[in-house]
Scaffold this motif. Structure first.
Motif, PDB file in Angstrom:
ATOM      1  N   PHE A 140      -3.538  -3.586   8.702  1.00  0.00           N
ATOM      2  CA  PHE A 140      -2.180  -3.108   8.461  1.00  0.00           C
ATOM      3  C   PHE A 140      -1.705  -2.332   9.678  1.00  0.00           C
ATOM      4  O   PHE A 140      -2.498  -1.889  10.501  1.00  0.00           O
ATOM      5  CB  PHE A 140      -2.075  -2.262   7.189  1.00  0.00           C
ATOM      6  CG  PHE A 140      -2.950  -1.036   7.164  1.00  0.00           C
ATOM      7  CD1 PHE A 140      -2.524   0.165   7.734  1.00  0.00           C
ATOM      8  CD2 PHE A 140      -4.191  -1.080   6.545  1.00  0.00           C
ATOM      9  CE1 PHE A 140      -3.322   1.290   7.687  1.00  0.00           C
ATOM     10  CE2 PHE A 140      -4.998   0.054   6.496  1.00  0.00           C
ATOM     11  CZ  PHE A 140      -4.563   1.243   7.070  1.00  0.00           C
ATOM     12  N   LYS A 141      -0.381  -2.199   9.781  1.00  0.00           N
ATOM     13  CA  LYS A 141       0.192  -1.479  10.910  1.00  0.00           C
ATOM     14  C   LYS A 141      -0.213  -0.014  10.839  1.00  0.00           C
ATOM     15  O   LYS A 141      -0.037   0.631   9.814  1.00  0.00           O
ATOM     16  CB  LYS A 141       1.710  -1.630  10.932  1.00  0.00           C
ATOM     17  CG  LYS A 141       2.151  -3.038  11.314  1.00  0.00           C
ATOM     18  CD  LYS A 141       3.664  -3.133  11.476  1.00  0.00           C
ATOM     19  CE  LYS A 141       4.055  -4.535  11.940  1.00  0.00           C
ATOM     20  NZ  LYS A 141       5.526  -4.675  12.098  1.00  0.00           N
ATOM     21  N   ALA A 142      -0.745   0.498  11.937  1.00  0.00           N
ATOM     22  CA  ALA A 142      -1.294   1.851  11.945  1.00  0.00           C
ATOM     23  C   ALA A 142      -0.199   2.896  12.014  1.00  0.00           C
ATOM     24  O   ALA A 142       0.807   2.721  12.713  1.00  0.00           O
ATOM     25  CB  ALA A 142      -2.255   2.026  13.121  1.00  0.00           C
ATOM     26  N   ASP A 143      -0.405   3.967  11.275  1.00  0.00           N
ATOM     27  CA  ASP A 143       0.457   5.143  11.358  1.00  0.00           C
ATOM     28  C   ASP A 143      -0.085   6.012  12.484  1.00  0.00           C
ATOM     29  O   ASP A 143      -1.290   6.226  12.590  1.00  0.00           O
ATOM     30  CB  ASP A 143       0.413   5.893  10.025  1.00  0.00           C
ATOM     31  CG  ASP A 143       1.404   7.049   9.980  1.00  0.00           C
ATOM     32  OD1 ASP A 143       1.579   7.728  11.008  1.00  0.00           O
ATOM     33  OD2 ASP A 143       1.982   7.272   8.905  1.00  0.00           O
ATOM     34  N   ALA A 144       0.797   6.543  13.325  1.00  0.00           N
ATOM     35  CA  ALA A 144       0.348   7.354  14.462  1.00  0.00           C
ATOM     36  C   ALA A 144      -0.488   8.538  14.018  1.00  0.00           C
ATOM     37  O   ALA A 144      -1.422   8.950  14.711  1.00  0.00           O
ATOM     38  CB  ALA A 144       1.559   7.834  15.261  1.00  0.00           C
ATOM     39  N   GLY A 174       0.816  -1.205   0.000  1.00  0.00           N
ATOM     40  CA  GLY A 174       0.000   0.000   0.000  1.00  0.00           C
ATOM     41  C   GLY A 174       0.845   1.247   0.000  1.00  0.00           C
ATOM     42  O   GLY A 174       1.932   1.296  -0.588  1.00  0.00           O
ATOM     43  N   ILE A 175       0.374   2.295   0.675  1.00  0.00           N
ATOM     44  CA  ILE A 175       1.070   3.566   0.740  1.00  0.00           C
ATOM     45  C   ILE A 175       2.444   3.379   1.371  1.00  0.00           C
ATOM     46  O   ILE A 175       2.584   2.696   2.382  1.00  0.00           O
ATOM     47  CB  ILE A 175       0.239   4.587   1.550  1.00  0.00           C
ATOM     48  CG1 ILE A 175      -1.110   4.831   0.847  1.00  0.00           C
ATOM     49  CG2 ILE A 175       0.991   5.894   1.731  1.00  0.00           C
ATOM     50  CD1 ILE A 175      -2.051   5.697   1.644  1.00  0.00           C
ATOM     51  N   GLU A 176       3.469   3.977   0.737  1.00  0.00           N
ATOM     52  CA  GLU A 176       4.847   3.911   1.228  1.00  0.00           C
ATOM     53  C   GLU A 176       5.287   2.466   1.456  1.00  0.00           C
ATOM     54  O   GLU A 176       5.969   2.145   2.430  1.00  0.00           O
ATOM     55  CB  GLU A 176       5.000   4.745   2.509  1.00  0.00           C
ATOM     56  CG  GLU A 176       4.709   6.239   2.303  1.00  0.00           C
ATOM     57  CD  GLU A 176       4.835   7.043   3.577  1.00  0.00           C
ATOM     58  OE1 GLU A 176       4.958   6.424   4.656  1.00  0.00           O
ATOM     59  OE2 GLU A 176       4.819   8.278   3.494  1.00  0.00           O
ATOM     60  N   ASP A 177       4.884   1.580   0.537  1.00  0.00           N
ATOM     61  CA  ASP A 177       5.266   0.167   0.573  1.00  0.00           C
ATOM     62  C   ASP A 177       4.817  -0.547   1.839  1.00  0.00           C
ATOM     63  O   ASP A 177       5.405  -1.556   2.249  1.00  0.00           O
ATOM     64  CB  ASP A 177       6.781   0.012   0.408  1.00  0.00           C
ATOM     65  CG  ASP A 177       7.226   0.237  -1.020  1.00  0.00           C
ATOM     66  OD1 ASP A 177       6.399   0.016  -1.923  1.00  0.00           O
ATOM     67  OD2 ASP A 177       8.382   0.634  -1.225  1.00  0.00           O
ATOM     68  N   ARG A 178       3.753  -0.043   2.475  1.00  0.00           N
ATOM     69  CA  ARG A 178       3.212  -0.698   3.664  1.00  0.00           C
ATOM     70  C   ARG A 178       2.433  -1.939   3.249  1.00  0.00           C
ATOM     71  O   ARG A 178       1.611  -1.901   2.341  1.00  0.00           O
ATOM     72  CB  ARG A 178       2.280   0.284   4.388  1.00  0.00           C
ATOM     73  CG  ARG A 178       1.570  -0.305   5.603  1.00  0.00           C
ATOM     74  CD  ARG A 178       0.586   0.712   6.147  1.00  0.00           C
ATOM     75  NE  ARG A 178      -0.448   1.037   5.180  1.00  0.00           N
ATOM     76  CZ  ARG A 178      -1.112   2.193   5.144  1.00  0.00           C
ATOM     77  NH1 ARG A 178      -0.814   3.140   6.009  1.00  0.00           N
ATOM     78  NH2 ARG A 178      -2.050   2.408   4.248  1.00  0.00           N
ATOM     79  N   SER A 179       2.672  -3.057   3.913  1.00  0.00           N
ATOM     80  CA  SER A 179       1.944  -4.290   3.614  1.00  0.00           C
ATOM     81  C   SER A 179       0.541  -4.217   4.194  1.00  0.00           C
ATOM     82  O   SER A 179       0.363  -3.954   5.386  1.00  0.00           O
ATOM     83  CB  SER A 179       2.684  -5.499   4.201  1.00  0.00           C
ATOM     84  OG  SER A 179       3.927  -5.670   3.563  1.00  0.00           O
ATOM     85  N   GLU A 180      -0.457  -4.439   3.334  1.00  0.00           N
ATOM     86  CA  GLU A 180      -1.849  -4.415   3.758  1.00  0.00           C
ATOM     87  C   GLU A 180      -2.460  -5.787   3.483  1.00  0.00           C
ATOM     88  O   GLU A 180      -2.367  -6.313   2.375  1.00  0.00           O
ATOM     89  CB  GLU A 180      -2.617  -3.307   3.031  1.00  0.00           C
ATOM     90  CG  GLU A 180      -2.033  -1.922   3.286  1.00  0.00           C
ATOM     91  CD  GLU A 180      -2.809  -0.800   2.594  1.00  0.00           C
ATOM     92  OE1 GLU A 180      -3.877  -1.105   2.017  1.00  0.00           O
ATOM     93  OE2 GLU A 180      -2.332   0.352   2.627  1.00  0.00           O
TER      94      GLU A 180
END
Length: 357
Positions: free
Chosen positions: A287-291, A263-269
């Motif tokens: 997916f791992k949450a962005d603060a 996903g965004i910025e190569d984040r694995s979703e």
């Protein structure tokens, strides 16, 4: 990258997609639905024109200024943001090339001719929108006005309930060409206005306009039209996500597929697709949450809701239902695929989620 670029992608460019609607040339009197049907009727002869319009997304995404050349189903768009961003997009011969001048990067995407026809004409997308709102909106003619010096019908679609996926909309449709020359939408206070300030159907457009000569040192990325997701096993998901929540398989519910995509910025979703008694039910994304995401409030017509003791949101529309929340460092959402499942059903499934690792 300026906010309006991201916002345009997220919003699906509803206003932009609505432009370039072609139909029959007539001055007869029409009902709102007949005008909409005429506007969605494609002419056998594609229009040729040069136009200029503004896309204003307010605080959500800023303002963009667009120049447009259209000829024989080929199109060139030059979009400049109010902070100086500059993007040129050319659609020709079953290929789309988008060049970000400020970032010195370009994207290319190839399509089959059938897919390209769908991209170049917004008929299907707009027809889908009006079909979706015909039961949730009151649609009427609100007079005749001039836009870019041309006579238009003004069509107003007002929501009958606040929970509608689409908010209030207004469209100004050219009487002779059936182009939508202006579009306004308001979703939970997020306003978007797209309006032509200039349009010239007598403009002589050279074929050279649809050739985009990229600098030799520009970075070019090819985007595939194929599904970018990769199917993985439950064991792989456990290993990659470590400790996370899942809906248990019980009472006819089955986990049919797990997939992962960058996903965004190569984040694995991750997506977990569930079926109920052999039919599509819903899917869960993780997916791992962005603060920074915790500060983002409800968008469009979402409402705040307590989900599993966490601050979450719900979108409850007859055409789209979803819930979303953060828990233990992960962002979760459950999106209904069976129209018979209510928002309360989705929340109930969320309550049943168990920790796996």
């Amino acid at each position: 990258m300026m906010k309006w670029k991201q916002s345009c992608r997220a919003a699906g460019l509803i206003a932009v997609m609505t432009f370039s609607l072609v139909g029959c040339n007539t001055e007869a009197s029409y009902t709102p639905q007949e005008i909409i049907e005429q506007a969605l009727h494609e002419s056998k002869e594609p229009l040729t024109y040069y136009g200029e319009y503004t896309l204003d997304m307010g605080e959500l995404g800023g303002k963009a200024y667009v120049k447009e050349w259209v000829k024989d189903r080929n199109r060139r768009l030059e979009m400049t943001g109010d902070n100086g961003e500059h993007v040129i997009t050319v659609t020709k011969d079953a290929e789309v090339i988008s060049y970000d001048v400020t970032e010195h990067t370009a994207y290319t995407m190839a399509y089959s001719q059938d897919e390209l026809d769908g991209l170049q004409s917004p008929k299907d997308q707009v027809q889908l929108i009006f079909n979706m709102v015909k039961d949730t909106h009151d649609i009427k003619i609100a007079g005749e006005e001039k836009v870019a010096g041309r006579d238009t019908y003004k069509i107003v679609a007002k929501t009958k309930k606040t929970e509608s996926l689409f908010g209030d909309m207004e469209a100004w449709i050219d009487k002779k060409t059936w182009l939508t020359l202006k579009m306004k939408s308001d979703n939970a206070g997020n306003k978007m206005i797209t309006e032509y300030s200039k349009i010239n159907f007598a403009e002589k457009i050279e074929d050279q306009q649809f050739t985009l000569d990229l600098p030799k040192d520009v970075t070019i990325q090819e985007i595939s039209g194929e599904d970018p997701s990769e199917s993985i096993s439950l064991e792989d998901a456990k290993q990659q996500l470590e400790t996370f929540l899942m809906v248990p398989e019980e009472n006819g519910l089955t986990l049919d597929k797990i997939s992962v995509v960058k996903g965004i910025e190569d984040r694995s979703e991750y997506s977990f697709d569930y079926g109920l008694d052999g039919e599509l039910a819903f899917f869960v994304t993780v997916f791992k949450a962005d603060a920074s995401m915790a500060d983002i409030g409800p968008i469009l017509n979402e409402k705040e809701m307590d989900i599993r003791g966490q601050k979450g949101t719900v979108m409850d529309d007859q055409h789209f239902r979803s819930i979303a929340w953060q828990e233990n460092g992960y962002q979760y959402s459950i999106v209904g695929q069976n129209p018979e499942l209510t928002a309360e059903d989705l929340v109930s499934y969320a309550q049943k989620m168990i920790v796996v690792q």
